[in-house]
Design a protein around this motif. Sequence first.
Motif, PDB file in Angstrom:
ATOM      1  N   VAL A  65      -6.356  -1.319  -7.585  1.00  0.00           N
ATOM      2  CA  VAL A  65      -4.981  -1.227  -7.119  1.00  0.00           C
ATOM      3  C   VAL A  65      -4.209  -0.257  -7.984  1.00  0.00           C
ATOM      4  N   GLY A 125       0.836  -1.189   0.000  1.00  0.00           N
ATOM      5  CA  GLY A 125       0.000   0.000   0.000  1.00  0.00           C
ATOM      6  C   GLY A 125       0.866   1.232   0.000  1.00  0.00           C
ATOM      7  N   VAL A 158      -3.914  -5.363  -0.479  1.00  0.00           N
ATOM      8  CA  VAL A 158      -3.557  -3.974  -0.710  1.00  0.00           C
ATOM      9  C   VAL A 158      -4.319  -3.100   0.279  1.00  0.00           C
TER      10      VAL A 158
END
Lengths: 322, 307, 255
Positions: C240, C38, C219
């Motif tokens: 993402v 992330g 994520v």
Amino acid sequence: MSDLRPRLAPRLKLALVIFALLAVVPPIAQAIGEPFLIVVATRMMVFAIAALSLDLILGYGAMVSFGHAAYLGFGAYAVAILSRAGINDLLLQILAAMAAAALFAVVTGAISLRTRGVYFIMITLAFGQMAFFFFVSFSALGGDDGVALRARSTVLGIPLLQTTQGLFYVTLALLVAVFAGLYRLTLSRFGRVLTGTRESALRMQAIGFRPFPYQLTAYVIAACLCAIAGVMLANQAVYVSPAYMSWHRSGEMIVMLVLGGIGSLTGAMAGALITVGLEEGLARWSEHWRLGFGLILVLVALFSPGGLTGLLRRLNLIRGGK
Amino acid sequence: MFNLFLLQLLNGAQFGILLFLVAAGLTLVFGIMDFINIAHGVLYMVGGYVMAMMMGTTGNFWLSLALVLPVTLAVGLVLELLVFRRLYDRSHLDQVLATFGLVLVLSELVKIFWGSAPLSVAMPEMLSGSVPLAGPMRYPVYRIAVIGVGLSVAIGLWFVIARTRVGMLLRAGAANRSMVSALGTDINRLFMLVFAAGAMLAGFAGAIVSPILSVDPGMGDSILILTFVVIVIGGVGSVKGAFYAALLVGIVDTLGRMFGPILLRLVMEPAAAAQAGRTIAPMLVYILMAAVLFWRPAGLFGRKVSQ
Amino acid sequence: MSQPLLRVEGLSKAYGALKVTQNVSLDVDEGQLHAIIGPNGAGKTTLIAQLSGQLRPDSGTVVYAGEDVTRLDMASRVQKGLARSFQITTLLAGFTALENVALAVQARAGSSFRFFRPAATEQALNDEAMQYLADVGLAGREGRVAGSLSHGEKRQLEMAVALATQPRLLLLDEPLAGTGHEEAAQLIALFDTLKSRVTMVLIEHDMNAVFALADRVSVLVYGQIVASGTPAEVRADAKVRAAYLGEEEVSDALG
């Protein structure tokens, strides 16, 4: 093999030199006709025992206790109370003093250790005052004025402490024993955990240690050892008073540690010898000696962090040309 | 019995107000700067001595009191500039060493200038009377005035902290120290201000107490420790906490000394009760502190201490 | 179907209005390497702190090996085999490398309430510690004081200490941050061999390492899990890509 010993060895040597120098104080003092020096040296050693005990929690455990003088008082009053009850044996008195100190330390330590930083300093100070006020208002033991002892303690029935020299050497023996015990302890498994907690409590938790039981145990051990110093202080002065446990005393004990350098045991011992010597010296010079003593403390704090050890280390660095 | 209780309650409140005046500045110093100052009690003592000295020269209570404020403020500023400022970034141990040294130096200076014997300060004429309290009991006007002045100071402090920009900084600093340092250049001046104002309040407390108690070299010591108890109970950095805790400590201490032996007599022999009461009473506030800490390690109004 | 080794359900944590963890749920099966990626400030370290017991979540549960450990402190979780490494090193700076590791061995090898025998003379502790040092590539550096090690060596030592707790589940918070090329390669190889023995949750910025090692990837964006799946699935996920837009180096890695 890499362990803590190679790094501590020079300090151990210095400690042995200090012990050797102390051991020859009585004959030299007699020879130069200043027997008073033996009394001063005895006081120095009593406070060296106290400072060593404080170093365990303050230097190795990073617990800045401002109430350590209370345990000096527990030791001293154990002598006063037991001798009044007809128990004059030094060993029994030491055992009783340690038991009382341990009891008080377990309770107050468990509460104090729930806190950190300035809280811990203030709380230990307040608990020290609590013990102080207890003895101040205990009129059966002389209250504020204190109480004189009828005689010094005996060792297994032998009046070993009666002479200035006897008292001196018994105190020296206790000092050596406390130093040796603490020296071993700081290298032990327990000592490693305690020192590790000082360096990083978070890391210790991350490898599975909960710091509290170790810190509390160290706190209790330090209290018990300081009580021994209190027993000897009472014997040295043949007098016991709440003044032994005033917060100024606790402050002085911190001063000894910081002057000598914390967390090395030898530094605590040297700091105690120097501080008591300084006090005695300045006191002969002027009744307002505290003025000079206080100024020295302020200057050391401002300009020489790490006390004498720090100063020596810095000088060494300069000499080493680094 | 009830009258006696009321009387002691007022005495306790008056004592608590004094403790608050000394504790207010100190709790901010602890909370915002994480600075341990053992020498704060000495400023209370200096306030008492300056008051006694001014009274000796001017003979006028109000003028003397007015002069105590700038003098103790100046003492605070000088100490901050010469000593404290250099210690903010240092370990608690260095701070203890330096401020303990200051205690020795200032106490000894006071002894050199004024001797060890207690000094007394005369009460101003207009406040020396007493008013009827209940039944035959009367209460000294001066003590009521102390309570009133202390409450006014508390309200004033509340206003500064709740309503002004400086107060906003103080609150932010007590809640989160790193936030203060993020605020940049104001920090040094803020620290200095807190320190000097704290010194002035402590000196003021020492001055107004001088007609009730005597002025002596030990007065700073005894109040310092109780101030610590107040700060610990109230929560470091919280002026509000210091206020409530000061009243609590003042009242518990005063009532305990008076009624402890009386209550103990219910369960003990009179002589033993008197002895036990005398022994336990001075310990009460410390037991109170221990109890508070047991339930709330950060004090009543403190921010949570991290584990 | 056996239950996962770690099951996180509805974990939330807020600092005032700032929600650092929002309703995070996560399963990690035994033997897996589960990576959490992330952008900066997504709350990855805060999540690790809650899984390890350093931080208490506001709500939600952490179930480890079938036991609810949400209310247990860090030390108890470590004793049960749920250990972590730190992003910002917390090594005992004054201790030698060997002592750092030996202390972790000591934590699970008998009582530490032993007061007389010097710990340095306990050969069993030292031998085992030396083994972990060798595993991470620090053989020969055991006598150095931890504070004097290079940055990369500190990362390696951090790993040795974590391994010395004999974890069943290891939470790794950016173990490669600040390591040199060679050291990183050494650590990646170590993770690869560890995979058979230890379940791992890995937070890492080095996407090459993540996609080479991970069995699953989640994520995390603004405290929320926006995608979870195999590396290939995550790589293809539109959300993402959106989350990483602008972070050039990462979108390169994802590309």
